[in-house]
Design a protein around this motif. Sequence first.
Motif, PDB file in Angstrom:
ATOM      1  N   LEU A  56       0.750  -1.055   0.067  1.00  0.00           N
ATOM      2  CA  LEU A  56       0.025  -0.090  -0.053  1.00  0.00           C
ATOM      3  C   LEU A  56       0.876   1.183   0.103  1.00  0.00           C
ATOM      4  O   LEU A  56       1.880   1.471   0.959  1.00  0.00           O
ATOM      5  CB  LEU A  56      -1.056   0.029   1.315  1.00  0.00           C
ATOM      6  CG  LEU A  56      -1.827   1.220   1.329  1.00  0.00           C
ATOM      7  CD1 LEU A  56      -2.958   1.230   0.282  1.00  0.00           C
ATOM      8  CD2 LEU A  56      -2.562   1.015   2.742  1.00  0.00           C
ATOM      9  N   ILE A  57       0.439   2.317  -0.899  1.00  0.00           N
ATOM     10  CA  ILE A  57       1.119   3.542  -0.918  1.00  0.00           C
ATOM     11  C   ILE A  57       0.500   4.487  -0.030  1.00  0.00           C
ATOM     12  O   ILE A  57       1.197   5.189   0.680  1.00  0.00           O
ATOM     13  CB  ILE A  57       1.503   3.889  -2.388  1.00  0.00           C
ATOM     14  CG1 ILE A  57       2.372   2.754  -3.273  1.00  0.00           C
ATOM     15  CG2 ILE A  57       2.294   5.175  -2.481  1.00  0.00           C
ATOM     16  CD1 ILE A  57       2.091   3.174  -4.893  1.00  0.00           C
ATOM     17  N   TYR A  58      -0.724   4.896  -0.630  1.00  0.00           N
ATOM     18  CA  TYR A  58      -1.430   5.715   0.004  1.00  0.00           C
ATOM     19  C   TYR A  58      -2.965   5.315   0.009  1.00  0.00           C
ATOM     20  O   TYR A  58      -3.150   4.411  -0.811  1.00  0.00           O
ATOM     21  CB  TYR A  58      -1.507   6.872  -0.659  1.00  0.00           C
ATOM     22  CG  TYR A  58      -0.461   7.944  -0.171  1.00  0.00           C
ATOM     23  CD1 TYR A  58       0.793   8.114  -1.037  1.00  0.00           C
ATOM     24  CD2 TYR A  58      -0.573   8.909   0.876  1.00  0.00           C
ATOM     25  CE1 TYR A  58       1.826   8.985  -0.531  1.00  0.00           C
ATOM     26  CE2 TYR A  58       0.337   9.833   1.311  1.00  0.00           C
ATOM     27  CZ  TYR A  58       1.641   9.722   0.436  1.00  0.00           C
ATOM     28  OH  TYR A  58       2.524  10.683   0.931  1.00  0.00           O
ATOM     29  N   TYR A  59      -3.658   5.676   0.718  1.00  0.00           N
ATOM     30  CA  TYR A  59      -5.264   5.291   0.552  1.00  0.00           C
ATOM     31  C   TYR A  59      -6.026   6.649   1.319  1.00  0.00           C
ATOM     32  O   TYR A  59      -5.484   7.469   1.844  1.00  0.00           O
ATOM     33  CB  TYR A  59      -5.486   4.109   1.616  1.00  0.00           C
ATOM     34  CG  TYR A  59      -5.497   4.320   3.102  1.00  0.00           C
ATOM     35  CD1 TYR A  59      -4.478   4.351   3.790  1.00  0.00           C
ATOM     36  CD2 TYR A  59      -6.858   4.455   3.840  1.00  0.00           C
ATOM     37  CE1 TYR A  59      -4.397   4.614   5.179  1.00  0.00           C
ATOM     38  CE2 TYR A  59      -6.855   4.774   5.061  1.00  0.00           C
ATOM     39  CZ  TYR A  59      -5.629   4.885   5.726  1.00  0.00           C
ATOM     40  OH  TYR A  59      -5.501   4.973   7.001  1.00  0.00           O
ATOM     41  N   SER A  60      -7.102   6.632   0.672  1.00  0.00           N
ATOM     42  CA  SER A  60      -8.152   7.782   1.124  1.00  0.00           C
ATOM     43  C   SER A  60      -9.421   6.906   1.883  1.00  0.00           C
ATOM     44  O   SER A  60     -10.157   6.450   0.985  1.00  0.00           O
ATOM     45  CB  SER A  60      -8.481   8.329  -0.238  1.00  0.00           C
ATOM     46  OG  SER A  60      -9.422   9.522   0.204  1.00  0.00           O
TER      47      SER A  60
ATOM     48  N   VAL B 199       4.494   2.351   1.940  1.00  0.00           N
ATOM     49  CA  VAL B 199       5.646   2.672   1.137  1.00  0.00           C
ATOM     50  C   VAL B 199       5.277   4.176   0.456  1.00  0.00           C
ATOM     51  O   VAL B 199       5.173   4.111  -0.785  1.00  0.00           O
ATOM     52  CB  VAL B 199       5.973   1.721   0.063  1.00  0.00           C
ATOM     53  CG1 VAL B 199       6.695   0.630   0.495  1.00  0.00           C
ATOM     54  CG2 VAL B 199       4.756   1.160  -0.762  1.00  0.00           C
ATOM     55  N   PRO B 200       5.134   5.082   1.268  1.00  0.00           N
ATOM     56  CA  PRO B 200       4.670   6.437   0.305  1.00  0.00           C
ATOM     57  C   PRO B 200       5.631   7.281  -0.037  1.00  0.00           C
ATOM     58  O   PRO B 200       5.306   8.461  -0.731  1.00  0.00           O
ATOM     59  CB  PRO B 200       4.213   7.163   1.786  1.00  0.00           C
ATOM     60  CG  PRO B 200       4.811   6.770   3.020  1.00  0.00           C
ATOM     61  CD  PRO B 200       5.223   5.155   2.707  1.00  0.00           C
ATOM     62  N   ASN B 201       7.101   6.986   0.335  1.00  0.00           N
ATOM     63  CA  ASN B 201       8.182   8.172  -0.126  1.00  0.00           C
ATOM     64  C   ASN B 201       8.218   7.783  -1.512  1.00  0.00           C
ATOM     65  O   ASN B 201       8.398   7.057  -2.198  1.00  0.00           O
ATOM     66  CB  ASN B 201       9.334   7.446   0.656  1.00  0.00           C
ATOM     67  CG  ASN B 201       9.592   7.736   2.013  1.00  0.00           C
ATOM     68  OD1 ASN B 201       8.663   8.366   2.583  1.00  0.00           O
ATOM     69  ND2 ASN B 201      10.305   7.046   2.819  1.00  0.00           N
ATOM     70  N   GLY B 202       8.262   9.317  -2.199  1.00  0.00           N
ATOM     71  CA  GLY B 202       8.469   9.660  -3.456  1.00  0.00           C
ATOM     72  C   GLY B 202       7.091   9.684  -4.249  1.00  0.00           C
ATOM     73  O   GLY B 202       7.165   9.879  -5.371  1.00  0.00           O
ATOM     74  N   TYR B 203       5.761   9.689  -3.559  1.00  0.00           N
ATOM     75  CA  TYR B 203       4.748   9.863  -4.134  1.00  0.00           C
ATOM     76  C   TYR B 203       4.003  10.675  -3.536  1.00  0.00           C
ATOM     77  O   TYR B 203       3.799  11.236  -2.088  1.00  0.00           O
ATOM     78  CB  TYR B 203       3.918   8.468  -3.874  1.00  0.00           C
ATOM     79  CG  TYR B 203       4.623   7.160  -4.481  1.00  0.00           C
ATOM     80  CD1 TYR B 203       5.481   6.415  -3.879  1.00  0.00           C
ATOM     81  CD2 TYR B 203       4.511   6.926  -5.822  1.00  0.00           C
ATOM     82  CE1 TYR B 203       6.231   5.336  -4.290  1.00  0.00           C
ATOM     83  CE2 TYR B 203       5.254   5.793  -6.503  1.00  0.00           C
ATOM     84  CZ  TYR B 203       6.097   5.092  -5.575  1.00  0.00           C
ATOM     85  OH  TYR B 203       6.647   3.963  -5.999  1.00  0.00           O
TER      86      TYR B 203
END
Lengths: 115, 114
Positions: free
Chosen positions: B45-49, B60-64
């Motif tokens: 999972l990178i981001y969620y809403s 793993v949110p870094n760079g996004y």
Amino acid sequence: AQSVTQLDSHVSVSEGTPVLLRCNYSSSYSPSLFWYVQHPNKGLQLLLKYTSAATLVKGINGFEAEFKKSETSFHLTKPSAHMSDAAEYFCVVSDREEYGNKLVFGAGTILRVKS
Amino acid sequence: NAGVTQTPKFQVLKTGQSMTLQCAQDMNHNSMYWYRQDPGMGLRLIYYSASEGTTDKGEVPNGYNVSRLNKREFSLRLESAAPSQTSVYFCASSQGASIGGEQFFGPGTRLTVL
């Protein structure tokens, strides 16, 4: 945190023989568990899910899985493999501890079906 | 009823370039997610809403960066692409951010960063 271990990275069966894909999980809560399938170059499709009802769960295309709390397992089975079953299969647990409805994926098992 | 759609399907970038991956769902779902898939690692999972107007970091949110434009649309932006971001990106949606909820996935975007 919750985690999922798929015990085989690759499984090869002959058409018409049984399929067994193994999955163990760890969870601090009463988990929800899923199996998703991904055919080559496609998105993921839900095969079946367990959400604390019956421990034997039936899914699409003849697949089923049994939730065994004592063994922390959720193995996927099918009595008779078909060529169209060749795909990658993901065992997934729903993690409520850190994120709402976060899905924690296993590394995947690639199923090969030989004619 | 198209479900979850993603654009583009394929993209090749050079290191340092930026781009936005688009995702839309027509199921009136409240929650949307961005994952990346790398060989042997499943989906992460990178981001969620969880709902319109809110976004949160995943594993793993870094760079996004992400934007929940409205209830239907959730975009993922790479500001300065790196080769480590070569991956297949999947968008997903669900009815709500509650345990036991099935997520519905788009067909994916294959991104290569040279």
